[in-house]
Design a protein around this motif. Structure first.
Motif, short mmCIF file in Angstrom:
data_model
loop_
_atom_site.label_atom_id
_atom_site.label_comp_id
_atom_site.label_asym_id
_atom_site.label_seq_id
_atom_site.Cartn_x
_atom_site.Cartn_y
_atom_site.Cartn_z
N ALA A 16 33.57 40.35 28.16
CA ALA A 16 32.99 39.25 27.37
C ALA A 16 34.09 38.52 26.58
O ALA A 16 34.07 37.29 26.46
N THR A 17 35.05 39.26 26.06
CA THR A 17 36.17 38.66 25.33
C THR A 17 36.99 37.78 26.28
O THR A 17 37.34 36.65 25.95
N ALA A 18 37.29 38.33 27.45
CA ALA A 18 38.06 37.56 28.44
C ALA A 18 37.31 36.31 28.85
O ALA A 18 37.90 35.23 28.98
N ARG A 19 36.00 36.42 29.03
CA ARG A 19 35.19 35.27 29.41
C ARG A 19 35.23 34.20 28.31
O ARG A 19 35.37 33.01 28.58
N ALA A 20 35.13 34.62 27.05
CA ALA A 20 35.19 33.67 25.93
C ALA A 20 36.54 32.97 25.87
O ALA A 20 36.61 31.77 25.64
N LEU A 21 37.62 33.71 26.09
CA LEU A 21 38.95 33.11 26.09
C LEU A 21 39.11 32.12 27.23
O LEU A 21 39.72 31.06 27.07
N ARG A 22 38.53 32.45 28.36
CA ARG A 22 38.69 31.61 29.55
C ARG A 22 37.80 30.37 29.52
O ARG A 22 38.24 29.27 29.86
N HIS A 23 36.55 30.52 29.07
CA HIS A 23 35.57 29.44 29.25
C HIS A 23 35.05 28.79 27.98
O HIS A 23 34.49 27.70 28.04
N ASP A 24 35.19 29.43 26.84
CA ASP A 24 34.55 28.91 25.62
C ASP A 24 35.48 28.11 24.73
O ASP A 24 35.12 27.76 23.61
N GLY A 25 36.68 27.83 25.19
CA GLY A 25 37.59 26.97 24.43
C GLY A 25 38.17 27.63 23.19
O GLY A 25 38.52 26.94 22.23
N VAL A 26 38.30 28.95 23.18
CA VAL A 26 38.87 29.65 22.03
C VAL A 26 40.29 29.16 21.79
O VAL A 26 41.10 29.11 22.72
N THR A 27 40.58 28.76 20.55
CA THR A 27 41.92 28.27 20.22
C THR A 27 42.70 29.23 19.34
O THR A 27 43.92 29.20 19.32
N ILE A 28 42.00 30.08 18.58
CA ILE A 28 42.63 31.06 17.70
C ILE A 28 41.98 32.41 17.97
O ILE A 28 40.76 32.53 17.96
N PHE A 29 42.81 33.41 18.20
CA PHE A 29 42.31 34.75 18.53
C PHE A 29 43.02 35.76 17.64
O PHE A 29 44.22 35.96 17.74
N THR A 30 42.27 36.37 16.74
CA THR A 30 42.81 37.36 15.80
C THR A 30 42.06 38.67 15.95
O THR A 30 40.84 38.67 16.11
N GLY A 31 42.78 39.77 15.88
CA GLY A 31 42.16 41.09 15.96
C GLY A 31 43.09 42.16 15.47
O GLY A 31 44.22 41.88 15.06
N VAL A 32 42.63 43.37 15.52
CA VAL A 32 43.47 44.51 15.18
C VAL A 32 44.31 44.86 16.41
O VAL A 32 43.94 44.50 17.54
N PRO A 33 45.44 45.53 16.22
CA PRO A 33 46.27 45.87 17.38
C PRO A 33 45.51 46.61 18.49
O PRO A 33 45.75 46.35 19.67
N ALA A 34 44.58 47.48 18.12
CA ALA A 34 43.83 48.23 19.14
C ALA A 34 43.03 47.30 20.05
O ALA A 34 42.88 47.58 21.24
N LEU A 35 42.53 46.20 19.53
CA LEU A 35 41.80 45.23 20.35
C LEU A 35 42.71 44.63 21.42
O LEU A 35 42.34 44.54 22.59
N PHE A 36 43.92 44.25 21.01
CA PHE A 36 44.87 43.69 21.97
C PHE A 36 45.27 44.73 23.00
O PHE A 36 45.41 44.42 24.19
N ALA A 37 45.46 45.98 22.58
CA ALA A 37 45.82 47.04 23.51
C ALA A 37 44.71 47.25 24.54
O ALA A 37 44.97 47.39 25.74
N ARG A 38 43.47 47.26 24.10
CA ARG A 38 42.33 47.41 25.02
C ARG A 38 42.23 46.22 25.97
O ARG A 38 41.92 46.38 27.14
N LEU A 39 42.46 45.02 25.47
CA LEU A 39 42.40 43.83 26.30
C LEU A 39 43.47 43.88 27.39
O LEU A 39 43.21 43.56 28.56
N LEU A 40 44.67 44.32 27.02
CA LEU A 40 45.74 44.45 28.02
C LEU A 40 45.39 45.52 29.05
O LEU A 40 45.65 45.34 30.25
N GLU A 41 44.82 46.62 28.59
CA GLU A 41 44.41 47.68 29.51
C GLU A 41 43.36 47.15 30.49
O GLU A 41 43.45 47.39 31.70
#
Length: 185
Positions: free
Chosen positions: A3-28
């Protein structure tokens, strides 16, 4: 993560902030869904212009991997609930290659103090104390905790260990005590 990837790809997200664990999970997630990691093609973020982390320590290896994947600087910030919450963050105009949280935000003062209460010289590690308009006035109905955390000049002891370089870069390196949050009974 899908869902995060879909939002980044299709919903026009311009700023993305999170905790380091979120970015690690997204990369995984991206690695599992995309063989080529040169860019996160499985995610795609055509409108993204700022990525940043806060909330827990950022490691140099995660910072480098996120920057490679997104093709831009991962900005780092630092703060606590008691400080409104932001104390410092990297600046868009002067990105960092390291994990510094850079200088304090406007009207926030920093001190790095040794155990004896004296300020530590640039490059030395000590407890981080802050003062500014966003710092709390005290803990609710707890004058003892307030007195232990805030000195007579309004400096708040964050309980974090830090060092500040001569150029103003601030690095958080640990805690002086363990933090356990539990509800009162």
């Amino acid at each position: 993560m899908e869902a995060t990837a879909r939002a980044l790809r299709h919903d026009g997200v311009t700023i993305f902030t999170g905790v380091p664990a979120l970015f690690a999970r997204l990369l995984e997630w991206a690695r599992k869904n995309n063989a080529a990691m040169e860019a996160i093609q499985a995610i795609g973020a055509p409108r993204l212009r700022l990525i940043s982390v806060a909330g827990s320590p950022l490691t140099p290896s995660l910072k480098a991997e996120v920057e490679r994947a997104f093709g831009q600087t991962l900005h780092n910030g630092y703060g606590l609930t008691e400080t409104g919450p932001t104390i410092s963050q990297t600046r868009l105009a002067s990105p960092r290659g390291d994990c510094s949280v850079r200088p304090p935000i406007a009207r926030v003062e920093l001190r790095v103090r040794a155990a004896d209460g004296h300020d530590v010289n640039a490059g030395g590690t000590g407890e981080l104390w802050v003062r500014g308009p966003g710092v709390m006035k005290g803990y609710y109905r707890s004058p003892e905790l307030t007195a232990a955390a805030i000195d007579g000049e309004g400096w708040f002891n964050t309980g974090d260990l830090a060092r500040q370089d001569s150029d103003g870069a601030l690095f958080i390196s640990g805690r002086t005590k363990e933090l356990i949050i539990r509800p009162r009974t």
